[in-house]
Design an enzyme around this catalytic site. Sequence first.
Site, mmCIF file in Angstrom:
data_model
loop_
_atom_site.group_PDB
_atom_site.id
_atom_site.type_symbol
_atom_site.label_atom_id
_atom_site.label_comp_id
_atom_site.label_asym_id
_atom_site.label_seq_id
_atom_site.Cartn_x
_atom_site.Cartn_y
_atom_site.Cartn_z
ATOM 1 N N TYR A 23 -2.551 0.680 -5.273
ATOM 2 C CA TYR A 23 -2.395 2.032 -4.304
ATOM 3 C C TYR A 23 -3.819 2.152 -3.676
ATOM 4 C CZ TYR A 23 -5.323 4.639 -7.380
ATOM 5 O OH TYR A 23 -6.511 5.195 -8.387
ATOM 6 N N CYS A 24 -3.839 2.774 -2.473
ATOM 7 C CA CYS A 24 -5.023 2.914 -1.823
ATOM 8 C C CYS A 24 -5.184 4.401 -1.418
ATOM 9 C CB CYS A 24 -5.187 2.341 -0.539
ATOM 10 S SG CYS A 24 -3.987 2.498 0.734
ATOM 11 N N PHE A 25 -5.832 4.885 -0.466
ATOM 12 C CA PHE A 25 -5.950 6.438 -0.164
ATOM 13 C C PHE A 25 -4.713 6.972 0.147
ATOM 14 C CE2 PHE A 25 -7.221 10.221 2.170
ATOM 15 C CZ PHE A 25 -8.034 10.986 1.191
#
Length: 373
Positions: free
Chosen positions: A94-96
């Site tokens: 995941y990222c932000f």
Amino acid sequence: MRENCTDYRDLFINDRPMMDARAPVEFHKGAFPGVINLPLMNDIERQKVGTCYKQHGQQAAIELGHQLVSGRTKAERIEAWASFAKANPDGYLYCFRGGLRSQIVQQWLKSEAGIDYPRVIGGYKAMRGFLLETTEQAVAECDFVLVGGMTGTGKTEVLAQLHNAVDLEAHANHRGSSFGKRASGQPAQIDFENALAIDLLKRRAAGQRQFVLEDEARLIGRCSLPLPLYQGMQHYPLVWLEDSLGDRVERILQAYVVELCAEFVAVEGAEAGFAAFAARLRESLANITRRLGGERYQRLAAIMDQALEEQARDGQVDTHRGWIEALLVEYYDPMYVFQRESKAGRIEFAGEQQAVVEYLRQRSGHFPEAPAS
């Protein structure tokens, strides 16, 4: 390929492995327990791309990002992601916000390493929001009872004997008083909140609906209790733990002198560890100078200095009892007497440790299994 994930509950209840593609500066502000930070961009690269985005727009920023993360740098990062994916075939990335960065990591893993690896839709922001809601729901839907009592009565010991206790001080890595700092430091505020929410989530998934907490101030060291929980704690019923002054002194001696010294020695070695422990003890006393008053502070500091000298010389800790008992009788106990009077209407039971443990077990309807004969 496994599907991209939107089941945040499953991720946390089952401790799914996750890699966080955000930059280290984002990760250190707040993350989830056990997650590994394997960023697409480091902090400097992220800052350059962010500046480019503000000045020249998204497309220029994307192009700059591809220039910065190319060649050997790109290959090394793909290798790290691939190693994680192979070691954690049931994991996610995941990222932000679950947007461009995690999509790029996903695409590069596929095109360069031949690995299909799912991402978390909504990313960190969505999972963080889910955990905040988890705490709010637990406060709204569950039954809580607090354990209070004077300093040194063994409230943490009571919690350790209960299946439905949530140890806030353990999550904060702090003992909750002016002397409560641990050798290993405290988590970031967001990490504290996330770990607490996951604890509540797992317990509720296991069927628990009643929780026992220690009666805490809003701040446990520098970790602040989630506001909905703290507000609830101003009204929850209270069980008051009692013990003799002598037993309390011994308990404080063990936790704040013997065990704390051992923690520092384990982290920093014998000589540096003892020096850091002594400095921490003196600092903790100095921090309450104004509330103690100058004369009392000087008297207790002199006893503490003598105790530390004896401990450094031959390992004896007996003299520490002098400042501990004085601090309890002259400083902490009067505050707790006032607290008990102000909370008298909420106290539903009072007693010594075993009676309190038995009462709380009866209250929850849970009794430990008898040992096999």
